[in-house]
Design a protein around this motif. Structure first.
Motif, mmCIF file in Angstrom:
data_model
loop_
_atom_site.group_PDB
_atom_site.id
_atom_site.type_symbol
_atom_site.label_atom_id
_atom_site.label_comp_id
_atom_site.label_asym_id
_atom_site.label_seq_id
_atom_site.Cartn_x
_atom_site.Cartn_y
_atom_site.Cartn_z
ATOM 1 N N GLY A 284 11.865 7.806 -21.133
ATOM 2 C CA GLY A 284 11.337 7.281 -19.881
ATOM 3 C C GLY A 284 11.587 8.197 -18.704
ATOM 4 N N GLU A 285 11.186 7.718 -17.547
ATOM 5 C CA GLU A 285 11.167 8.565 -16.347
ATOM 6 C C GLU A 285 11.615 7.750 -15.140
ATOM 7 O OE1 GLU A 285 7.847 11.516 -14.221
ATOM 8 O OE2 GLU A 285 7.203 9.821 -15.476
ATOM 9 N N ILE A 286 12.430 8.383 -14.280
ATOM 10 C CA ILE A 286 12.836 7.802 -13.006
ATOM 11 C C ILE A 286 12.302 8.686 -11.890
ATOM 12 C CG2 ILE A 286 14.796 7.201 -11.515
ATOM 13 C CD1 ILE A 286 16.417 6.657 -14.058
ATOM 14 N N LEU A 287 11.710 8.043 -10.878
ATOM 15 C CA LEU A 287 11.122 8.793 -9.772
ATOM 16 C C LEU A 287 11.691 8.303 -8.447
ATOM 17 C CD1 LEU A 287 8.612 7.888 -11.938
ATOM 18 C CD2 LEU A 287 7.462 9.665 -10.613
ATOM 19 N N VAL A 288 11.971 9.228 -7.552
ATOM 20 C CA VAL A 288 12.374 8.941 -6.183
ATOM 21 C C VAL A 288 11.314 9.529 -5.262
ATOM 22 C CG1 VAL A 288 14.112 9.302 -4.387
ATOM 23 C CG2 VAL A 288 14.839 8.922 -6.747
ATOM 24 N N ASP A 289 10.700 8.671 -4.455
ATOM 25 C CA ASP A 289 9.603 9.112 -3.580
ATOM 26 C C ASP A 289 8.519 9.842 -4.366
ATOM 27 O OD1 ASP A 289 10.661 7.992 -1.298
ATOM 28 O OD2 ASP A 289 11.657 9.821 -0.637
ATOM 29 N N GLY A 290 8.238 9.349 -5.565
ATOM 30 C CA GLY A 290 7.166 9.909 -6.369
ATOM 31 C C GLY A 290 7.521 11.156 -7.145
ATOM 32 N N GLN A 291 8.751 11.659 -6.995
ATOM 33 C CA GLN A 291 9.174 12.875 -7.687
ATOM 34 C C GLN A 291 10.129 12.521 -8.824
ATOM 35 O OE1 GLN A 291 7.905 15.993 -6.822
ATOM 36 N NE2 GLN A 291 6.619 14.753 -5.455
ATOM 37 N N THR A 292 9.875 13.066 -10.009
ATOM 38 C CA THR A 292 10.739 12.808 -11.151
ATOM 39 C C THR A 292 12.135 13.382 -10.909
ATOM 40 O OG1 THR A 292 8.863 12.864 -12.666
ATOM 41 C CG2 THR A 292 11.039 13.161 -13.625
ATOM 42 N N SER B 61 0.806 -1.217 0.000
ATOM 43 C CA SER B 61 0.000 0.000 0.000
ATOM 44 C C SER B 61 0.839 1.266 0.000
ATOM 45 C CB SER B 61 -0.924 0.008 1.226
ATOM 46 O OG SER B 61 -0.169 0.042 2.427
ATOM 47 N N ALA B 62 2.147 1.157 0.282
ATOM 48 C CA ALA B 62 3.025 2.316 0.307
ATOM 49 C C ALA B 62 3.460 2.679 -1.113
ATOM 50 C CB ALA B 62 4.253 2.016 1.168
ATOM 51 N N PRO B 63 3.737 3.955 -1.373
ATOM 52 C CA PRO B 63 4.239 4.328 -2.703
ATOM 53 C C PRO B 63 5.656 3.828 -2.897
ATOM 54 C CG PRO B 63 4.272 6.217 -1.229
ATOM 55 C CD PRO B 63 3.573 5.114 -0.486
ATOM 56 N N PRO B 64 6.083 3.610 -4.135
ATOM 57 C CA PRO B 64 7.449 3.138 -4.376
ATOM 58 C C PRO B 64 8.490 4.145 -3.891
ATOM 59 C CG PRO B 64 6.097 2.905 -6.362
ATOM 60 C CD PRO B 64 5.317 3.731 -5.396
ATOM 61 N N VAL B 65 9.581 3.639 -3.366
ATOM 62 C CA VAL B 65 10.717 4.486 -3.005
ATOM 63 C C VAL B 65 11.469 4.902 -4.268
ATOM 64 C CG1 VAL B 65 12.913 4.545 -1.765
ATOM 65 C CG2 VAL B 65 10.960 3.364 -0.771
ATOM 66 N N LEU B 66 11.611 3.941 -5.178
ATOM 67 C CA LEU B 66 12.309 4.174 -6.444
ATOM 68 C C LEU B 66 11.493 3.535 -7.556
ATOM 69 C CD1 LEU B 66 14.898 5.156 -7.924
ATOM 70 C CD2 LEU B 66 15.900 2.909 -7.434
ATOM 71 N N GLN B 67 11.319 4.272 -8.639
ATOM 72 C CA GLN B 67 10.456 3.783 -9.712
ATOM 73 C C GLN B 67 11.022 4.187 -11.061
ATOM 74 O OE1 GLN B 67 6.445 5.262 -9.370
ATOM 75 N NE2 GLN B 67 5.607 3.767 -10.821
ATOM 76 N N ALA B 68 10.840 3.317 -12.054
ATOM 77 C CA ALA B 68 11.176 3.636 -13.436
ATOM 78 C C ALA B 68 9.971 3.358 -14.306
ATOM 79 C CB ALA B 68 12.370 2.798 -13.913
ATOM 80 N N LYS B 69 9.735 4.258 -15.244
ATOM 81 C CA LYS B 69 8.601 4.109 -16.155
ATOM 82 C C LYS B 69 9.089 4.221 -17.597
ATOM 83 C CE LYS B 69 5.115 6.237 -13.096
ATOM 84 N NZ LYS B 69 4.108 7.333 -13.003
ATOM 85 N N GLY B 70 8.893 3.141 -18.340
ATOM 86 C CA GLY B 70 9.130 3.177 -19.782
ATOM 87 C C GLY B 70 10.537 3.549 -20.204
ATOM 88 N N LEU B 71 11.545 3.037 -19.504
ATOM 89 C CA LEU B 71 12.917 3.403 -19.857
ATOM 90 C C LEU B 71 13.334 2.766 -21.180
ATOM 91 C CD1 LEU B 71 14.915 3.200 -16.496
ATOM 92 C CD2 LEU B 71 13.653 5.121 -17.477
ATOM 93 N N PHE C 120 25.671 5.861 4.122
ATOM 94 C CA PHE C 120 25.320 7.115 3.456
ATOM 95 C C PHE C 120 24.018 7.057 2.666
ATOM 96 C CE2 PHE C 120 29.941 7.262 4.038
ATOM 97 C CZ PHE C 120 30.053 8.463 4.731
ATOM 98 N N ALA C 121 23.476 5.860 2.461
ATOM 99 C CA ALA C 121 22.216 5.756 1.721
ATOM 100 C C ALA C 121 21.057 6.275 2.565
ATOM 101 C CB ALA C 121 21.956 4.304 1.324
ATOM 102 N N ARG C 122 20.176 7.027 1.945
ATOM 103 C CA ARG C 122 18.962 7.480 2.616
ATOM 104 C C ARG C 122 17.731 6.787 2.042
ATOM 105 N NH1 ARG C 122 20.940 12.023 0.741
ATOM 106 N NH2 ARG C 122 18.986 12.519 -0.342
ATOM 107 N N HIS C 123 17.849 6.276 0.823
ATOM 108 C CA HIS C 123 16.688 5.685 0.167
ATOM 109 C C HIS C 123 16.893 4.234 -0.250
ATOM 110 C CE1 HIS C 123 15.301 9.909 -0.379
ATOM 111 N NE2 HIS C 123 14.130 9.336 -0.257
#
Length: 263
Positions: free
Chosen positions: A66-74, A7-17, A172-175
């Motif tokens: 295509g598009e890469i999103l982190v926490d829902g932001q491109t 149910s949570a939004p993706p932390v990291l997402q790729a669309k149509g790369l 050092f990773a936050r995501h």
């Protein structure tokens, strides 16, 4: 995958790369979603585009479309440093460690801590004591037992070196932490140690992307498995519902249709 994770939004997402190299299409509309608190493995035959996908997600290459999103932001990664600024750390197969430097110097490589005051700002002197103290904390957090943070990396075993690389990324990773073939060239005992490290990173709240050719290890540690074929995702499966033979069949195109989970 748990209901809370689903149910949570993706932390990291790729669309149509899409990524082309001349007449070769390495990525052909590839999609990807990584959710909080999961270990997701990426598998596929040679030429499936999994390495290209990871390079795009880690900033090592720029997709053509295509598009890469982190926490829902491109986001628009122009290089690995951009991905790191967004909290994405990668453990490469060659580990990118400096053998002659000690453990603490490797953990802070490129992020060295300076002494306070004039010594640090003008003379650019390193705060080695603080670096060793913080490095020790990072190693202890992951339950990596090493005698001294002042020990040269070249004196460590393969599994211990992998531990240093993992600790550096987790520090050092936050995501997201991306791990590229982390058990390659390791023995059975050291491989199990690294798999435990991957679980520890996940349990500390960082989702992990695992790229591996070792199917038994993938099925042992992954919550979900992204299967790449001919430049795109053909399925995402949960190991509890599929066998390794099923995964190979999906990779090769022998299994398609209703038996394959696509999300």
């Amino acid at each position: 995958m748990s209901e809370a994770t689903a149910s949570a939004p993706p932390v990291l997402q790729a669309k149509g790369l899409v990524k082309r190299y001349g007449h070769v299409t390495a990525l052909d509309g590839a999609d990807f979603e990584l959710y909080p608190g999961e270990i997701q493995a990426i598998i596929g035959d040679n030429g499936a585009g999994k390495s290209t996908l990871i390079k795009a997600l880690s900033g090592a290459l720029i997709p053509d479309e295509g598009e890469i999103l982190v926490d829902g932001q491109t986001v628009h990664f122009r290089g690995p440093l951009d991905a790191r600024r967004h909290g994405i750390e990668t453990v490469y197969q060659d580990l990118a460690l400096a053998s002659a430097l000690d453990i603490s110097e490797n953990i802070f490589l490129g992020r060295e801590l300076r002494r306070p005051g004039i010594a640090g700002s003008l003379l650019r002197m390193l705060d080695k004591r603080r670096m060793r103290e913080e490095a020790s904390t990072h190693m202890q957090d992951l339950k990596i037992g090493i005698r001294s943070m002042g020990q040269a990396v070249e004196t460590l075993s393969g599994g211990q070196r992998q531990g240093v690389a993992v600790a550096r990324s987790a520090a050092f990773a936050r995501h997201v932490v991306i791990m590229d073939e982390p058990t390659a060239a390791l023995g059975v005992k050291e491989s199990h140690m690294v798999l435990d490290l991957i679980r520890q990173v996940r349990d500390r709240g960082l989702p992990v992307i695992l790229i591996s050719h070792n199917m038994p290890q993938v099925f042992e540690v992954a919550d979900r498995v992204h299967i790449q074929r001919l430049g795109r995702r053909v399925a995402v499966i949960e190991p509890r519902n599929f066998s390794m033979q099923d995964a190979v069949a999906i990779m090769t195109g022998a299994m398609v249709g209703e038996r394959v989970e696509r999300n």
